[in-house]
Every structure is written in structure tokens, then in C-alpha cells.
Motif scaffolding. Sequence first.
Motif, short mmCIF file in Angstrom:
data_model
loop_
_atom_site.label_atom_id
_atom_site.label_comp_id
_atom_site.label_asym_id
_atom_site.label_seq_id
_atom_site.Cartn_x
_atom_site.Cartn_y
_atom_site.Cartn_z
N ARG A 55 0.83 -1.21 0.00
CA ARG A 55 0.00 0.00 0.00
C ARG A 55 0.86 1.25 0.00
O ARG A 55 0.57 2.22 -0.73
CB ARG A 55 -0.94 -0.01 1.21
N LYS A 58 2.41 1.85 -3.43
CA LYS A 58 1.39 2.30 -4.38
C LYS A 58 1.09 3.79 -4.17
O LYS A 58 1.00 4.57 -5.14
CB LYS A 58 0.12 1.48 -4.22
N ALA A 59 0.96 4.20 -2.91
CA ALA A 59 0.68 5.61 -2.61
C ALA A 59 1.83 6.50 -3.07
O ALA A 59 1.62 7.59 -3.62
CB ALA A 59 0.44 5.79 -1.11
N ALA A 61 3.99 5.82 -5.50
CA ALA A 61 4.03 5.81 -6.97
C ALA A 61 2.98 6.74 -7.56
O ALA A 61 3.18 7.33 -8.62
CB ALA A 61 3.81 4.39 -7.49
N GLU A 62 1.86 6.88 -6.86
CA GLU A 62 0.78 7.75 -7.34
C GLU A 62 0.91 9.18 -6.84
O GLU A 62 0.03 10.00 -7.08
CB GLU A 62 -0.57 7.16 -6.92
N GLY A 63 1.99 9.48 -6.14
CA GLY A 63 2.23 10.83 -5.65
C GLY A 63 1.42 11.22 -4.44
O GLY A 63 1.36 12.40 -4.08
N GLU A 64 0.81 10.25 -3.78
CA GLU A 64 0.00 10.54 -2.61
C GLU A 64 0.83 10.62 -1.34
O GLU A 64 0.35 11.10 -0.31
CB GLU A 64 -1.09 9.47 -2.46
N SER A 65 2.05 10.13 -1.38
CA SER A 65 2.94 10.21 -0.22
C SER A 65 4.37 10.30 -0.72
O SER A 65 4.65 10.05 -1.90
CB SER A 65 2.77 8.99 0.70
N ASN A 66 5.27 10.64 0.17
CA ASN A 66 6.68 10.79 -0.18
C ASN A 66 7.52 10.01 0.83
O ASN A 66 7.44 10.26 2.03
CB ASN A 66 7.08 12.27 -0.16
N THR A 82 11.29 9.54 -2.86
CA THR A 82 10.58 9.03 -4.03
C THR A 82 9.96 10.18 -4.81
O THR A 82 9.92 10.16 -6.04
CB THR A 82 9.48 8.04 -3.60
N GLU A 90 10.94 -0.74 -4.77
CA GLU A 90 10.02 -1.74 -5.32
C GLU A 90 10.11 -3.00 -4.49
O GLU A 90 11.15 -3.31 -3.91
CB GLU A 90 10.35 -2.05 -6.79
#
Length: 211
Positions: A55, A58-59, A61-66, A82, A90
Motif C-alpha cells: 500500500r 502504491k501511494a 508511486a501515485e504521488g499521494e505520499s513521499n 521518491t 520496489e
Amino acid sequence: MTKEIRSFELTDVEVRETQGEGEARTLTGYASVFDSPSVNLGGFIERVAPTAFTRSLKAAAEGESNIFALWAHDSSQPLGSTGGGKLSLEADEKGLRFSLDVARMTPAQLDAARDGELRMSFGFSVRHDEWTEGEDGLPLRTLVDVDLFEVSPVISPAYPDTSAALRSLDEWRSAESKPEPKVRADQTKEFQELRTRLLKRFAEYKINRGE
């Protein structure tokens, strides 16, 4: 959620130098290895499930967290992230693999990496863990889902703070030792009275039928 830190041997470490437009160097390896039992962490053993970072990655990779790379967990010494592009993470069949642009690392730190003197730590908080009895009799904690905050190359890892894990262990032990629900005395009395009335009615029914 309380932040915890765990350290692992830095496996498959490599400092790669790429020639091209400006010289780029990366430090690669595994920050965590899946399903590998830890040392005794003060009364329990721990392992990381392959799902632990799914999780969080994924967050990121989608720019929702760093997720950051820090030197020795020191937020004043950021090595990359990231979001900034200097850190990539990965999960593969072995563990959590990282690749870090070492532009911010000192020559001494890079020498330590080349000489195999580094360990890798990661900072996290637990979303979901599971407890079982290990083969050696010690409780076994499996990290199933965690919030991954940072990874850190370190020389001498700090003793892990296991207070959050021990609280989780206490909760598991309490749940495992819960006694079976007891039947209240008044419930038992009510059951006996109901049983007596039903037997009386059955006896009257048989008498009325002449049996």
C-alpha cells in the motif's frame, strides 16, 4: 500510530557508476527481506510479510505520499526521496529493493558502503500485524501492512524501540487468554424453570390422550 525502526543486513549492495551526461552513481540493495525471522527483539521474533509495503509503495508511486532516504534516520541529512526522484523502491519476491542516487552522500559514506560496513533500516508504523507462536516457543509477529516513512543507511543501528510491538503483543495475549463466557446464575434458573414447564405440559398432553 507509533513510529518503529528495524534494521537489516544490507544485502546485494552495489555502488553503480554510470557514465554519460554527467557522472551518476547509485547505491542499490535491499532495505528489508521478506519472511526472514529477526533476532530476539526482547521476547518476540518478527518477520516482514510480502504484503507489508504494498500500500505504501502504491501511494508513493501515485504521488499521494513521499518516502525519504535519510542518513541514519536523521531528517537533517536527507539523501533523496521518491517524490524528488533520487530514491526508487520496489517490492520483488525477495524483499524491498531500493535504488538511491548518492549525489548527497559523502565520500566516507560511500567508502563504507563499498566496504560492506553499512546496514539498512526503515522507519514505519503498523497498520496490521499478526501474532502466532513461533517454532522456538517465542511469539512471532508478522508485519502485514505498514506505513513506510523512510529508509536509512546506517553504520551502527540503534537498539530497536519495541514498545509499540510489545503493546500489540499484550493485546494478542489478552485476546488469546479470554475465558469462555460464563452462564449467569439467573439465566440457568430461567432455563430450569422453562424446562420444568415444558415437561409438565408434555405430561398433561399424554394424559389427555389417555397414554
